[in-house]
Design a protein around this motif. Structure first.
Motif, PDB file in Angstrom:
ATOM      1  N   GLU A  27       0.825  -1.210   0.000  1.00 37.76           N
ATOM      2  CA  GLU A  27       0.000   0.000   0.000  1.00 37.76           C
ATOM      3  C   GLU A  27       0.858   1.259   0.000  1.00 37.76           C
ATOM      4  OE1 GLU A  27      -3.393   0.139   2.557  1.00 37.76           O
ATOM      5  OE2 GLU A  27      -3.810  -2.003   2.342  1.00 37.76           O
ATOM      6  N   THR A  28       1.986   1.238   0.687  1.00 37.17           N
ATOM      7  CA  THR A  28       2.897   2.381   0.654  1.00 37.17           C
ATOM      8  C   THR A  28       3.429   2.604  -0.756  1.00 37.17           C
ATOM      9  OG1 THR A  28       3.551   1.959   2.959  1.00 37.17           O
ATOM     10  CG2 THR A  28       4.967   3.404   1.680  1.00 37.17           C
ATOM     11  N   ALA A  29       3.595   1.516  -1.512  1.00 37.77           N
ATOM     12  CA  ALA A  29       4.088   1.608  -2.890  1.00 37.77           C
ATOM     13  C   ALA A  29       2.980   1.911  -3.893  1.00 37.77           C
ATOM     14  CB  ALA A  29       4.800   0.316  -3.276  1.00 37.77           C
ATOM     15  N   GLY A  30       1.792   2.245  -3.404  1.00 37.85           N
ATOM     16  CA  GLY A  30       0.703   2.612  -4.297  1.00 37.85           C
ATOM     17  C   GLY A  30      -0.130   1.461  -4.798  1.00 37.85           C
ATOM     18  N   GLY A  31       0.138   0.247  -4.297  1.00 39.51           N
ATOM     19  CA  GLY A  31      -0.676  -0.906  -4.639  1.00 39.51           C
ATOM     20  C   GLY A  31      -1.780  -1.094  -3.622  1.00 39.51           C
ATOM     21  N   ALA A  32      -2.334  -2.283  -3.584  1.00 37.89           N
ATOM     22  CA  ALA A  32      -3.436  -2.580  -2.677  1.00 37.89           C
ATOM     23  C   ALA A  32      -3.211  -3.930  -2.027  1.00 37.89           C
ATOM     24  CB  ALA A  32      -4.765  -2.581  -3.439  1.00 37.89           C
ATOM     25  N   SER A  33      -3.870  -4.127  -0.886  1.00 34.84           N
ATOM     26  CA  SER A  33      -3.855  -5.414  -0.203  1.00 34.84           C
ATOM     27  C   SER A  33      -5.260  -5.719   0.267  1.00 34.84           C
ATOM     28  CB  SER A  33      -2.889  -5.390   0.996  1.00 34.84           C
ATOM     29  OG  SER A  33      -3.439  -4.672   2.091  1.00 34.84           O
ATOM     30  N   SER A  34      -5.535  -7.003   0.486  1.00 33.13           N
ATOM     31  CA  SER A  34      -6.881  -7.384   0.892  1.00 33.13           C
ATOM     32  C   SER A  34      -6.873  -8.771   1.509  1.00 33.13           C
ATOM     33  CB  SER A  34      -7.827  -7.378  -0.322  1.00 33.13           C
ATOM     34  OG  SER A  34      -9.141  -7.785   0.032  1.00 33.13           O
ATOM     35  N   ASP A  35      -7.834  -8.999   2.409  1.00 26.79           N
ATOM     36  CA  ASP A  35      -8.087 -10.361   2.889  1.00 26.79           C
ATOM     37  C   ASP A  35      -9.235 -10.985   2.109  1.00 26.79           C
ATOM     38  OD1 ASP A  35     -10.318  -9.023   3.860  1.00 26.79           O
ATOM     39  OD2 ASP A  35     -10.204  -9.899   5.868  1.00 26.79           O
ATOM     40  N   GLY A  36      -9.664 -10.322   1.055  1.00 20.94           N
ATOM     41  CA  GLY A  36     -10.802 -10.743   0.250  1.00 20.94           C
ATOM     42  C   GLY A  36     -11.986  -9.814   0.416  1.00 20.94           C
ATOM     43  N   GLU A  37     -11.959  -9.015   1.485  1.00 19.03           N
ATOM     44  CA  GLU A  37     -13.040  -8.074   1.753  1.00 19.03           C
ATOM     45  C   GLU A  37     -12.545  -6.657   2.010  1.00 19.03           C
ATOM     46  OE1 GLU A  37     -15.249  -9.547   5.051  1.00 19.03           O
ATOM     47  OE2 GLU A  37     -15.906 -11.377   4.036  1.00 19.03           O
ATOM     48  N   LYS A  38     -11.399  -6.533   2.666  1.00 21.71           N
ATOM     49  CA  LYS A  38     -10.895  -5.226   3.112  1.00 21.71           C
ATOM     50  C   LYS A  38      -9.379  -5.251   3.132  1.00 21.71           C
ATOM     51  CE  LYS A  38     -11.453  -6.812   7.885  1.00 21.71           C
ATOM     52  NZ  LYS A  38     -11.942  -8.138   7.438  1.00 21.71           N
ATOM     53  N   SER A  39      -8.788  -4.068   3.310  1.00 17.05           N
ATOM     54  CA  SER A  39      -7.336  -3.967   3.399  1.00 17.05           C
ATOM     55  C   SER A  39      -6.798  -4.881   4.483  1.00 17.05           C
ATOM     56  CB  SER A  39      -6.944  -2.516   3.715  1.00 17.05           C
ATOM     57  OG  SER A  39      -5.586  -2.427   4.126  1.00 17.05           O
ATOM     58  N   LEU A  40      -5.659  -5.497   4.209  1.00 11.21           N
ATOM     59  CA  LEU A  40      -5.012  -6.320   5.232  1.00 11.21           C
ATOM     60  C   LEU A  40      -4.710  -5.510   6.487  1.00 11.21           C
ATOM     61  CD1 LEU A  40      -2.505  -8.355   3.033  1.00 11.21           C
ATOM     62  CD2 LEU A  40      -4.428  -9.300   4.328  1.00 11.21           C
ATOM     63  N   LEU A  41      -4.465  -4.217   6.331  1.00  2.00           N
ATOM     64  CA  LEU A  41      -4.151  -3.385   7.481  1.00  2.00           C
ATOM     65  C   LEU A  41      -5.355  -3.183   8.398  1.00  2.00           C
ATOM     66  CD1 LEU A  41      -1.887  -0.674   5.816  1.00  2.00           C
ATOM     67  CD2 LEU A  41      -1.226  -2.836   6.886  1.00  2.00           C
ATOM     68  N   ASP A  42      -6.547  -3.514   7.921  1.00  2.52           N
ATOM     69  CA  ASP A  42      -7.760  -3.377   8.732  1.00  2.52           C
ATOM     70  C   ASP A  42      -8.261  -4.710   9.279  1.00  2.52           C
ATOM     71  OD1 ASP A  42      -7.965  -0.587   8.487  1.00  2.52           O
ATOM     72  OD2 ASP A  42      -8.848  -0.791   6.488  1.00  2.52           O
ATOM     73  N   VAL A  43      -7.540  -5.785   9.018  1.00  2.25           N
ATOM     74  CA  VAL A  43      -7.882  -7.077   9.621  1.00  2.25           C
ATOM     75  C   VAL A  43      -7.674  -6.963  11.130  1.00  2.25           C
ATOM     76  CG1 VAL A  43      -7.189  -9.497   9.805  1.00  2.25           C
ATOM     77  CG2 VAL A  43      -7.308  -8.390   7.557  1.00  2.25           C
ATOM     78  N   ASP A  44      -8.625  -7.433  11.893  1.00  2.00           N
ATOM     79  CA  ASP A  44      -8.556  -7.308  13.356  1.00  2.00           C
ATOM     80  C   ASP A  44      -8.619  -8.696  13.986  1.00  2.00           C
ATOM     81  OD1 ASP A  44      -8.531  -6.401  15.942  1.00  2.00           O
ATOM     82  OD2 ASP A  44     -10.608  -5.676  15.942  1.00  2.00           O
ATOM     83  N   LYS A  45      -7.446  -9.229  14.313  1.00  2.00           N
ATOM     84  CA  LYS A  45      -7.368 -10.549  14.941  1.00  2.00           C
ATOM     85  C   LYS A  45      -6.399 -10.461  16.118  1.00  2.00           C
ATOM     86  CE  LYS A  45      -8.532 -13.238  10.840  1.00  2.00           C
ATOM     87  NZ  LYS A  45      -8.186 -14.371   9.959  1.00  2.00           N
ATOM     88  N   PRO A  46      -6.891 -10.670  17.339  1.00  2.00           N
ATOM     89  CA  PRO A  46      -6.066 -10.429  18.530  1.00  2.00           C
ATOM     90  C   PRO A  46      -5.040 -11.515  18.846  1.00  2.00           C
ATOM     91  CG  PRO A  46      -8.256 -11.176  19.169  1.00  2.00           C
ATOM     92  CD  PRO A  46      -8.289 -10.992  17.681  1.00  2.00           C
ATOM     93  N   ASP A  47      -5.110 -12.658  18.173  1.00  2.00           N
ATOM     94  CA  ASP A  47      -4.159 -13.746  18.427  1.00  2.00           C
ATOM     95  C   ASP A  47      -2.834 -13.437  17.716  1.00  2.00           C
ATOM     96  OD1 ASP A  47      -2.722 -16.072  18.714  1.00  2.00           O
ATOM     97  OD2 ASP A  47      -4.227 -17.383  17.829  1.00  2.00           O
ATOM     98  N   LEU A  48      -1.721 -13.545  18.434  1.00  2.00           N
ATOM     99  CA  LEU A  48      -0.410 -13.243  17.863  1.00  2.00           C
ATOM    100  C   LEU A  48      -0.127 -14.075  16.626  1.00  2.00           C
ATOM    101  CD1 LEU A  48       2.270 -11.623  18.311  1.00  2.00           C
ATOM    102  CD2 LEU A  48       3.107 -13.618  19.580  1.00  2.00           C
ATOM    103  N   HIS A  49      -0.612 -15.319  16.586  1.00  2.00           N
ATOM    104  CA  HIS A  49      -0.314 -16.209  15.463  1.00  2.00           C
ATOM    105  C   HIS A  49      -1.530 -16.468  14.571  1.00  2.00           C
ATOM    106  CE1 HIS A  49       3.799 -17.127  16.734  1.00  2.00           C
ATOM    107  NE2 HIS A  49       3.334 -17.069  17.968  1.00  2.00           N
ATOM    108  N   ALA A  50      -2.489 -15.539  14.585  1.00  2.00           N
ATOM    109  CA  ALA A  50      -3.679 -15.673  13.739  1.00  2.00           C
ATOM    110  C   ALA A  50      -3.297 -15.657  12.262  1.00  2.00           C
ATOM    111  CB  ALA A  50      -4.662 -14.543  14.034  1.00  2.00           C
ATOM    112  N   ARG A  51      -4.079 -16.338  11.467  1.00  2.00           N
ATOM    113  CA  ARG A  51      -3.838 -16.426  10.026  1.00  2.00           C
ATOM    114  C   ARG A  51      -4.828 -15.548   9.262  1.00  2.00           C
ATOM    115  NH1 ARG A  51      -0.852 -21.397   8.924  1.00  2.00           N
ATOM    116  NH2 ARG A  51      -0.683 -22.656  10.816  1.00  2.00           N
TER     117      ARG A  51
END
Length: 297
Positions: A254-278
């Motif tokens: 995203e810093t390089a002007g591209g995009a990321s996603s988990d299939g629904e939203k930016s990877l940076l907005d994924v909210d998973k509290p487990d340190l080793h969540a996938r």
């Protein structure tokens, strides 16, 4: 799809600590690489994700933990090889590392590297808490990608542990020319398989998939296109770890002007509290990630 909201360090001390973290990673990389030939064997333990550790995984983790943990500005260190984060000091920044991404490629002598993220928050943190991220690629030439302060730069690292800036302010090319999709095809969802087949029909794109995530990511940053390790019927949460792979790679793209996603939203907005969540992971040109999200909707 991605939203352009990249966090940056907000104090002189944080900026100095980030410089020191980058320096440690760059100057440790040649030692990690030199130590690989005698460590291409499995250890007797598994990492927290249930994978058998290679001796090289443990070696790289121990080096990085000792050296990053010795920095005054770092308070926490976590890696894919440890069950929990560890307190290493009283600093305000936390560092999460995949010490040797693609270590299964040691046996066939294929691409691998080191991924890291610096968070301005305790671990496990959120993707929007990242203030710097990047990776070292152990290819024919050892290179380092760093995303910080709203730009992405590339360095070449030499065997004597010196490193040199070779490209500044990198952007994902507008005309993406490569693609790569992970996971076993029989385990893909129907929606993702339909999307993948459509991408494959475009004669202007070439298949580039090496089985080492960091190498595949570097292909996208270099040539543009799309890389995915999707949700699978057998693994709905995907394979890659959000804290150690999803967040930092999403931040770089995203810093390089591209995009990321988990299939629904930016990877940076994924909210998973487990340190080793996938998480499922998709990165690439913004138009292709938008198309992917529409296909999976």
């Amino acid at each position: 799809m991605a939203t352009k909201d990249i966090n940056t360090a907000d104090s002189a001390s944080d900026t100095r600590t980030i410089d020191e973290i980058v320096d440690v990673i760059a100057t440790t990389a040649p030692e990690i690489r030199t130590g690989l030939p005698g460590r291409r064997v499995a250890s007797e333990v598994q990492n927290p994700s249930g994978e058998t550790q290679m001796a090289a995984d443990v070696f790289a983790d121990d080096l990085l933990c000792e050296r990053i943990g010795a920095l005054d500005g770092v308070g926490e260190y976590a890696s894919e090889e440890r069950p929990e984060s560890i307190d290493v000091g009283t600093g305000s920044l936390s560092v999460a590392v995949d010490p040797l991404d693609g270590s299964s490629n040691l046996k066939p002598n294929n691409t691998m590297g080191t991924i890291f993220a610096v968070y301005d928050a305790p671990l496990p943190a959120n993707g929007r808490d990242i203030v710097a991220a990047g990776y070292v690629l152990f290819g024919p030439v050892m290179t380092m990608i760093i995303a910080r302060g709203g730009t992405v730069d590339e360095y070449v690292i030499y065997d004597d542990a010196t490193y040199e800036l070779i490209r500044e302010d990198i952007s994902v090319p507008d005309e993406g020319s490569v693609y790569g999709f992970g996971g076993r095809v029989p385990n893909w969802t129907e929606e993702f398989e339909a999307f993948a087949r459509e991408i494959e029909q475009d004669a202007s794109r070439k298949l580039r998939y090496g089985g080492s995530m960091i190498g595949d990511v570097n292909q996208i940053l270099t040539y543009g296109g799309i890389f995915s390790y999707p949700a699978l019927e057998s693994a709905p949460e995907g394979k890659l770890r959000v804290q150690f792979e999803g967040y930092p790679i999403g931040y770089v793209l995203e810093t390089a002007g591209g995009a990321s996603s988990d299939g629904e939203k930016s990877l940076l907005d994924v909210d998973k509290p487990d340190l080793h969540a996938r998480t499922p992971l998709h990165i690439g040109n913004t138009n292709l990630i938008a198309k992917l999200e529409s296909a999976l909707d």
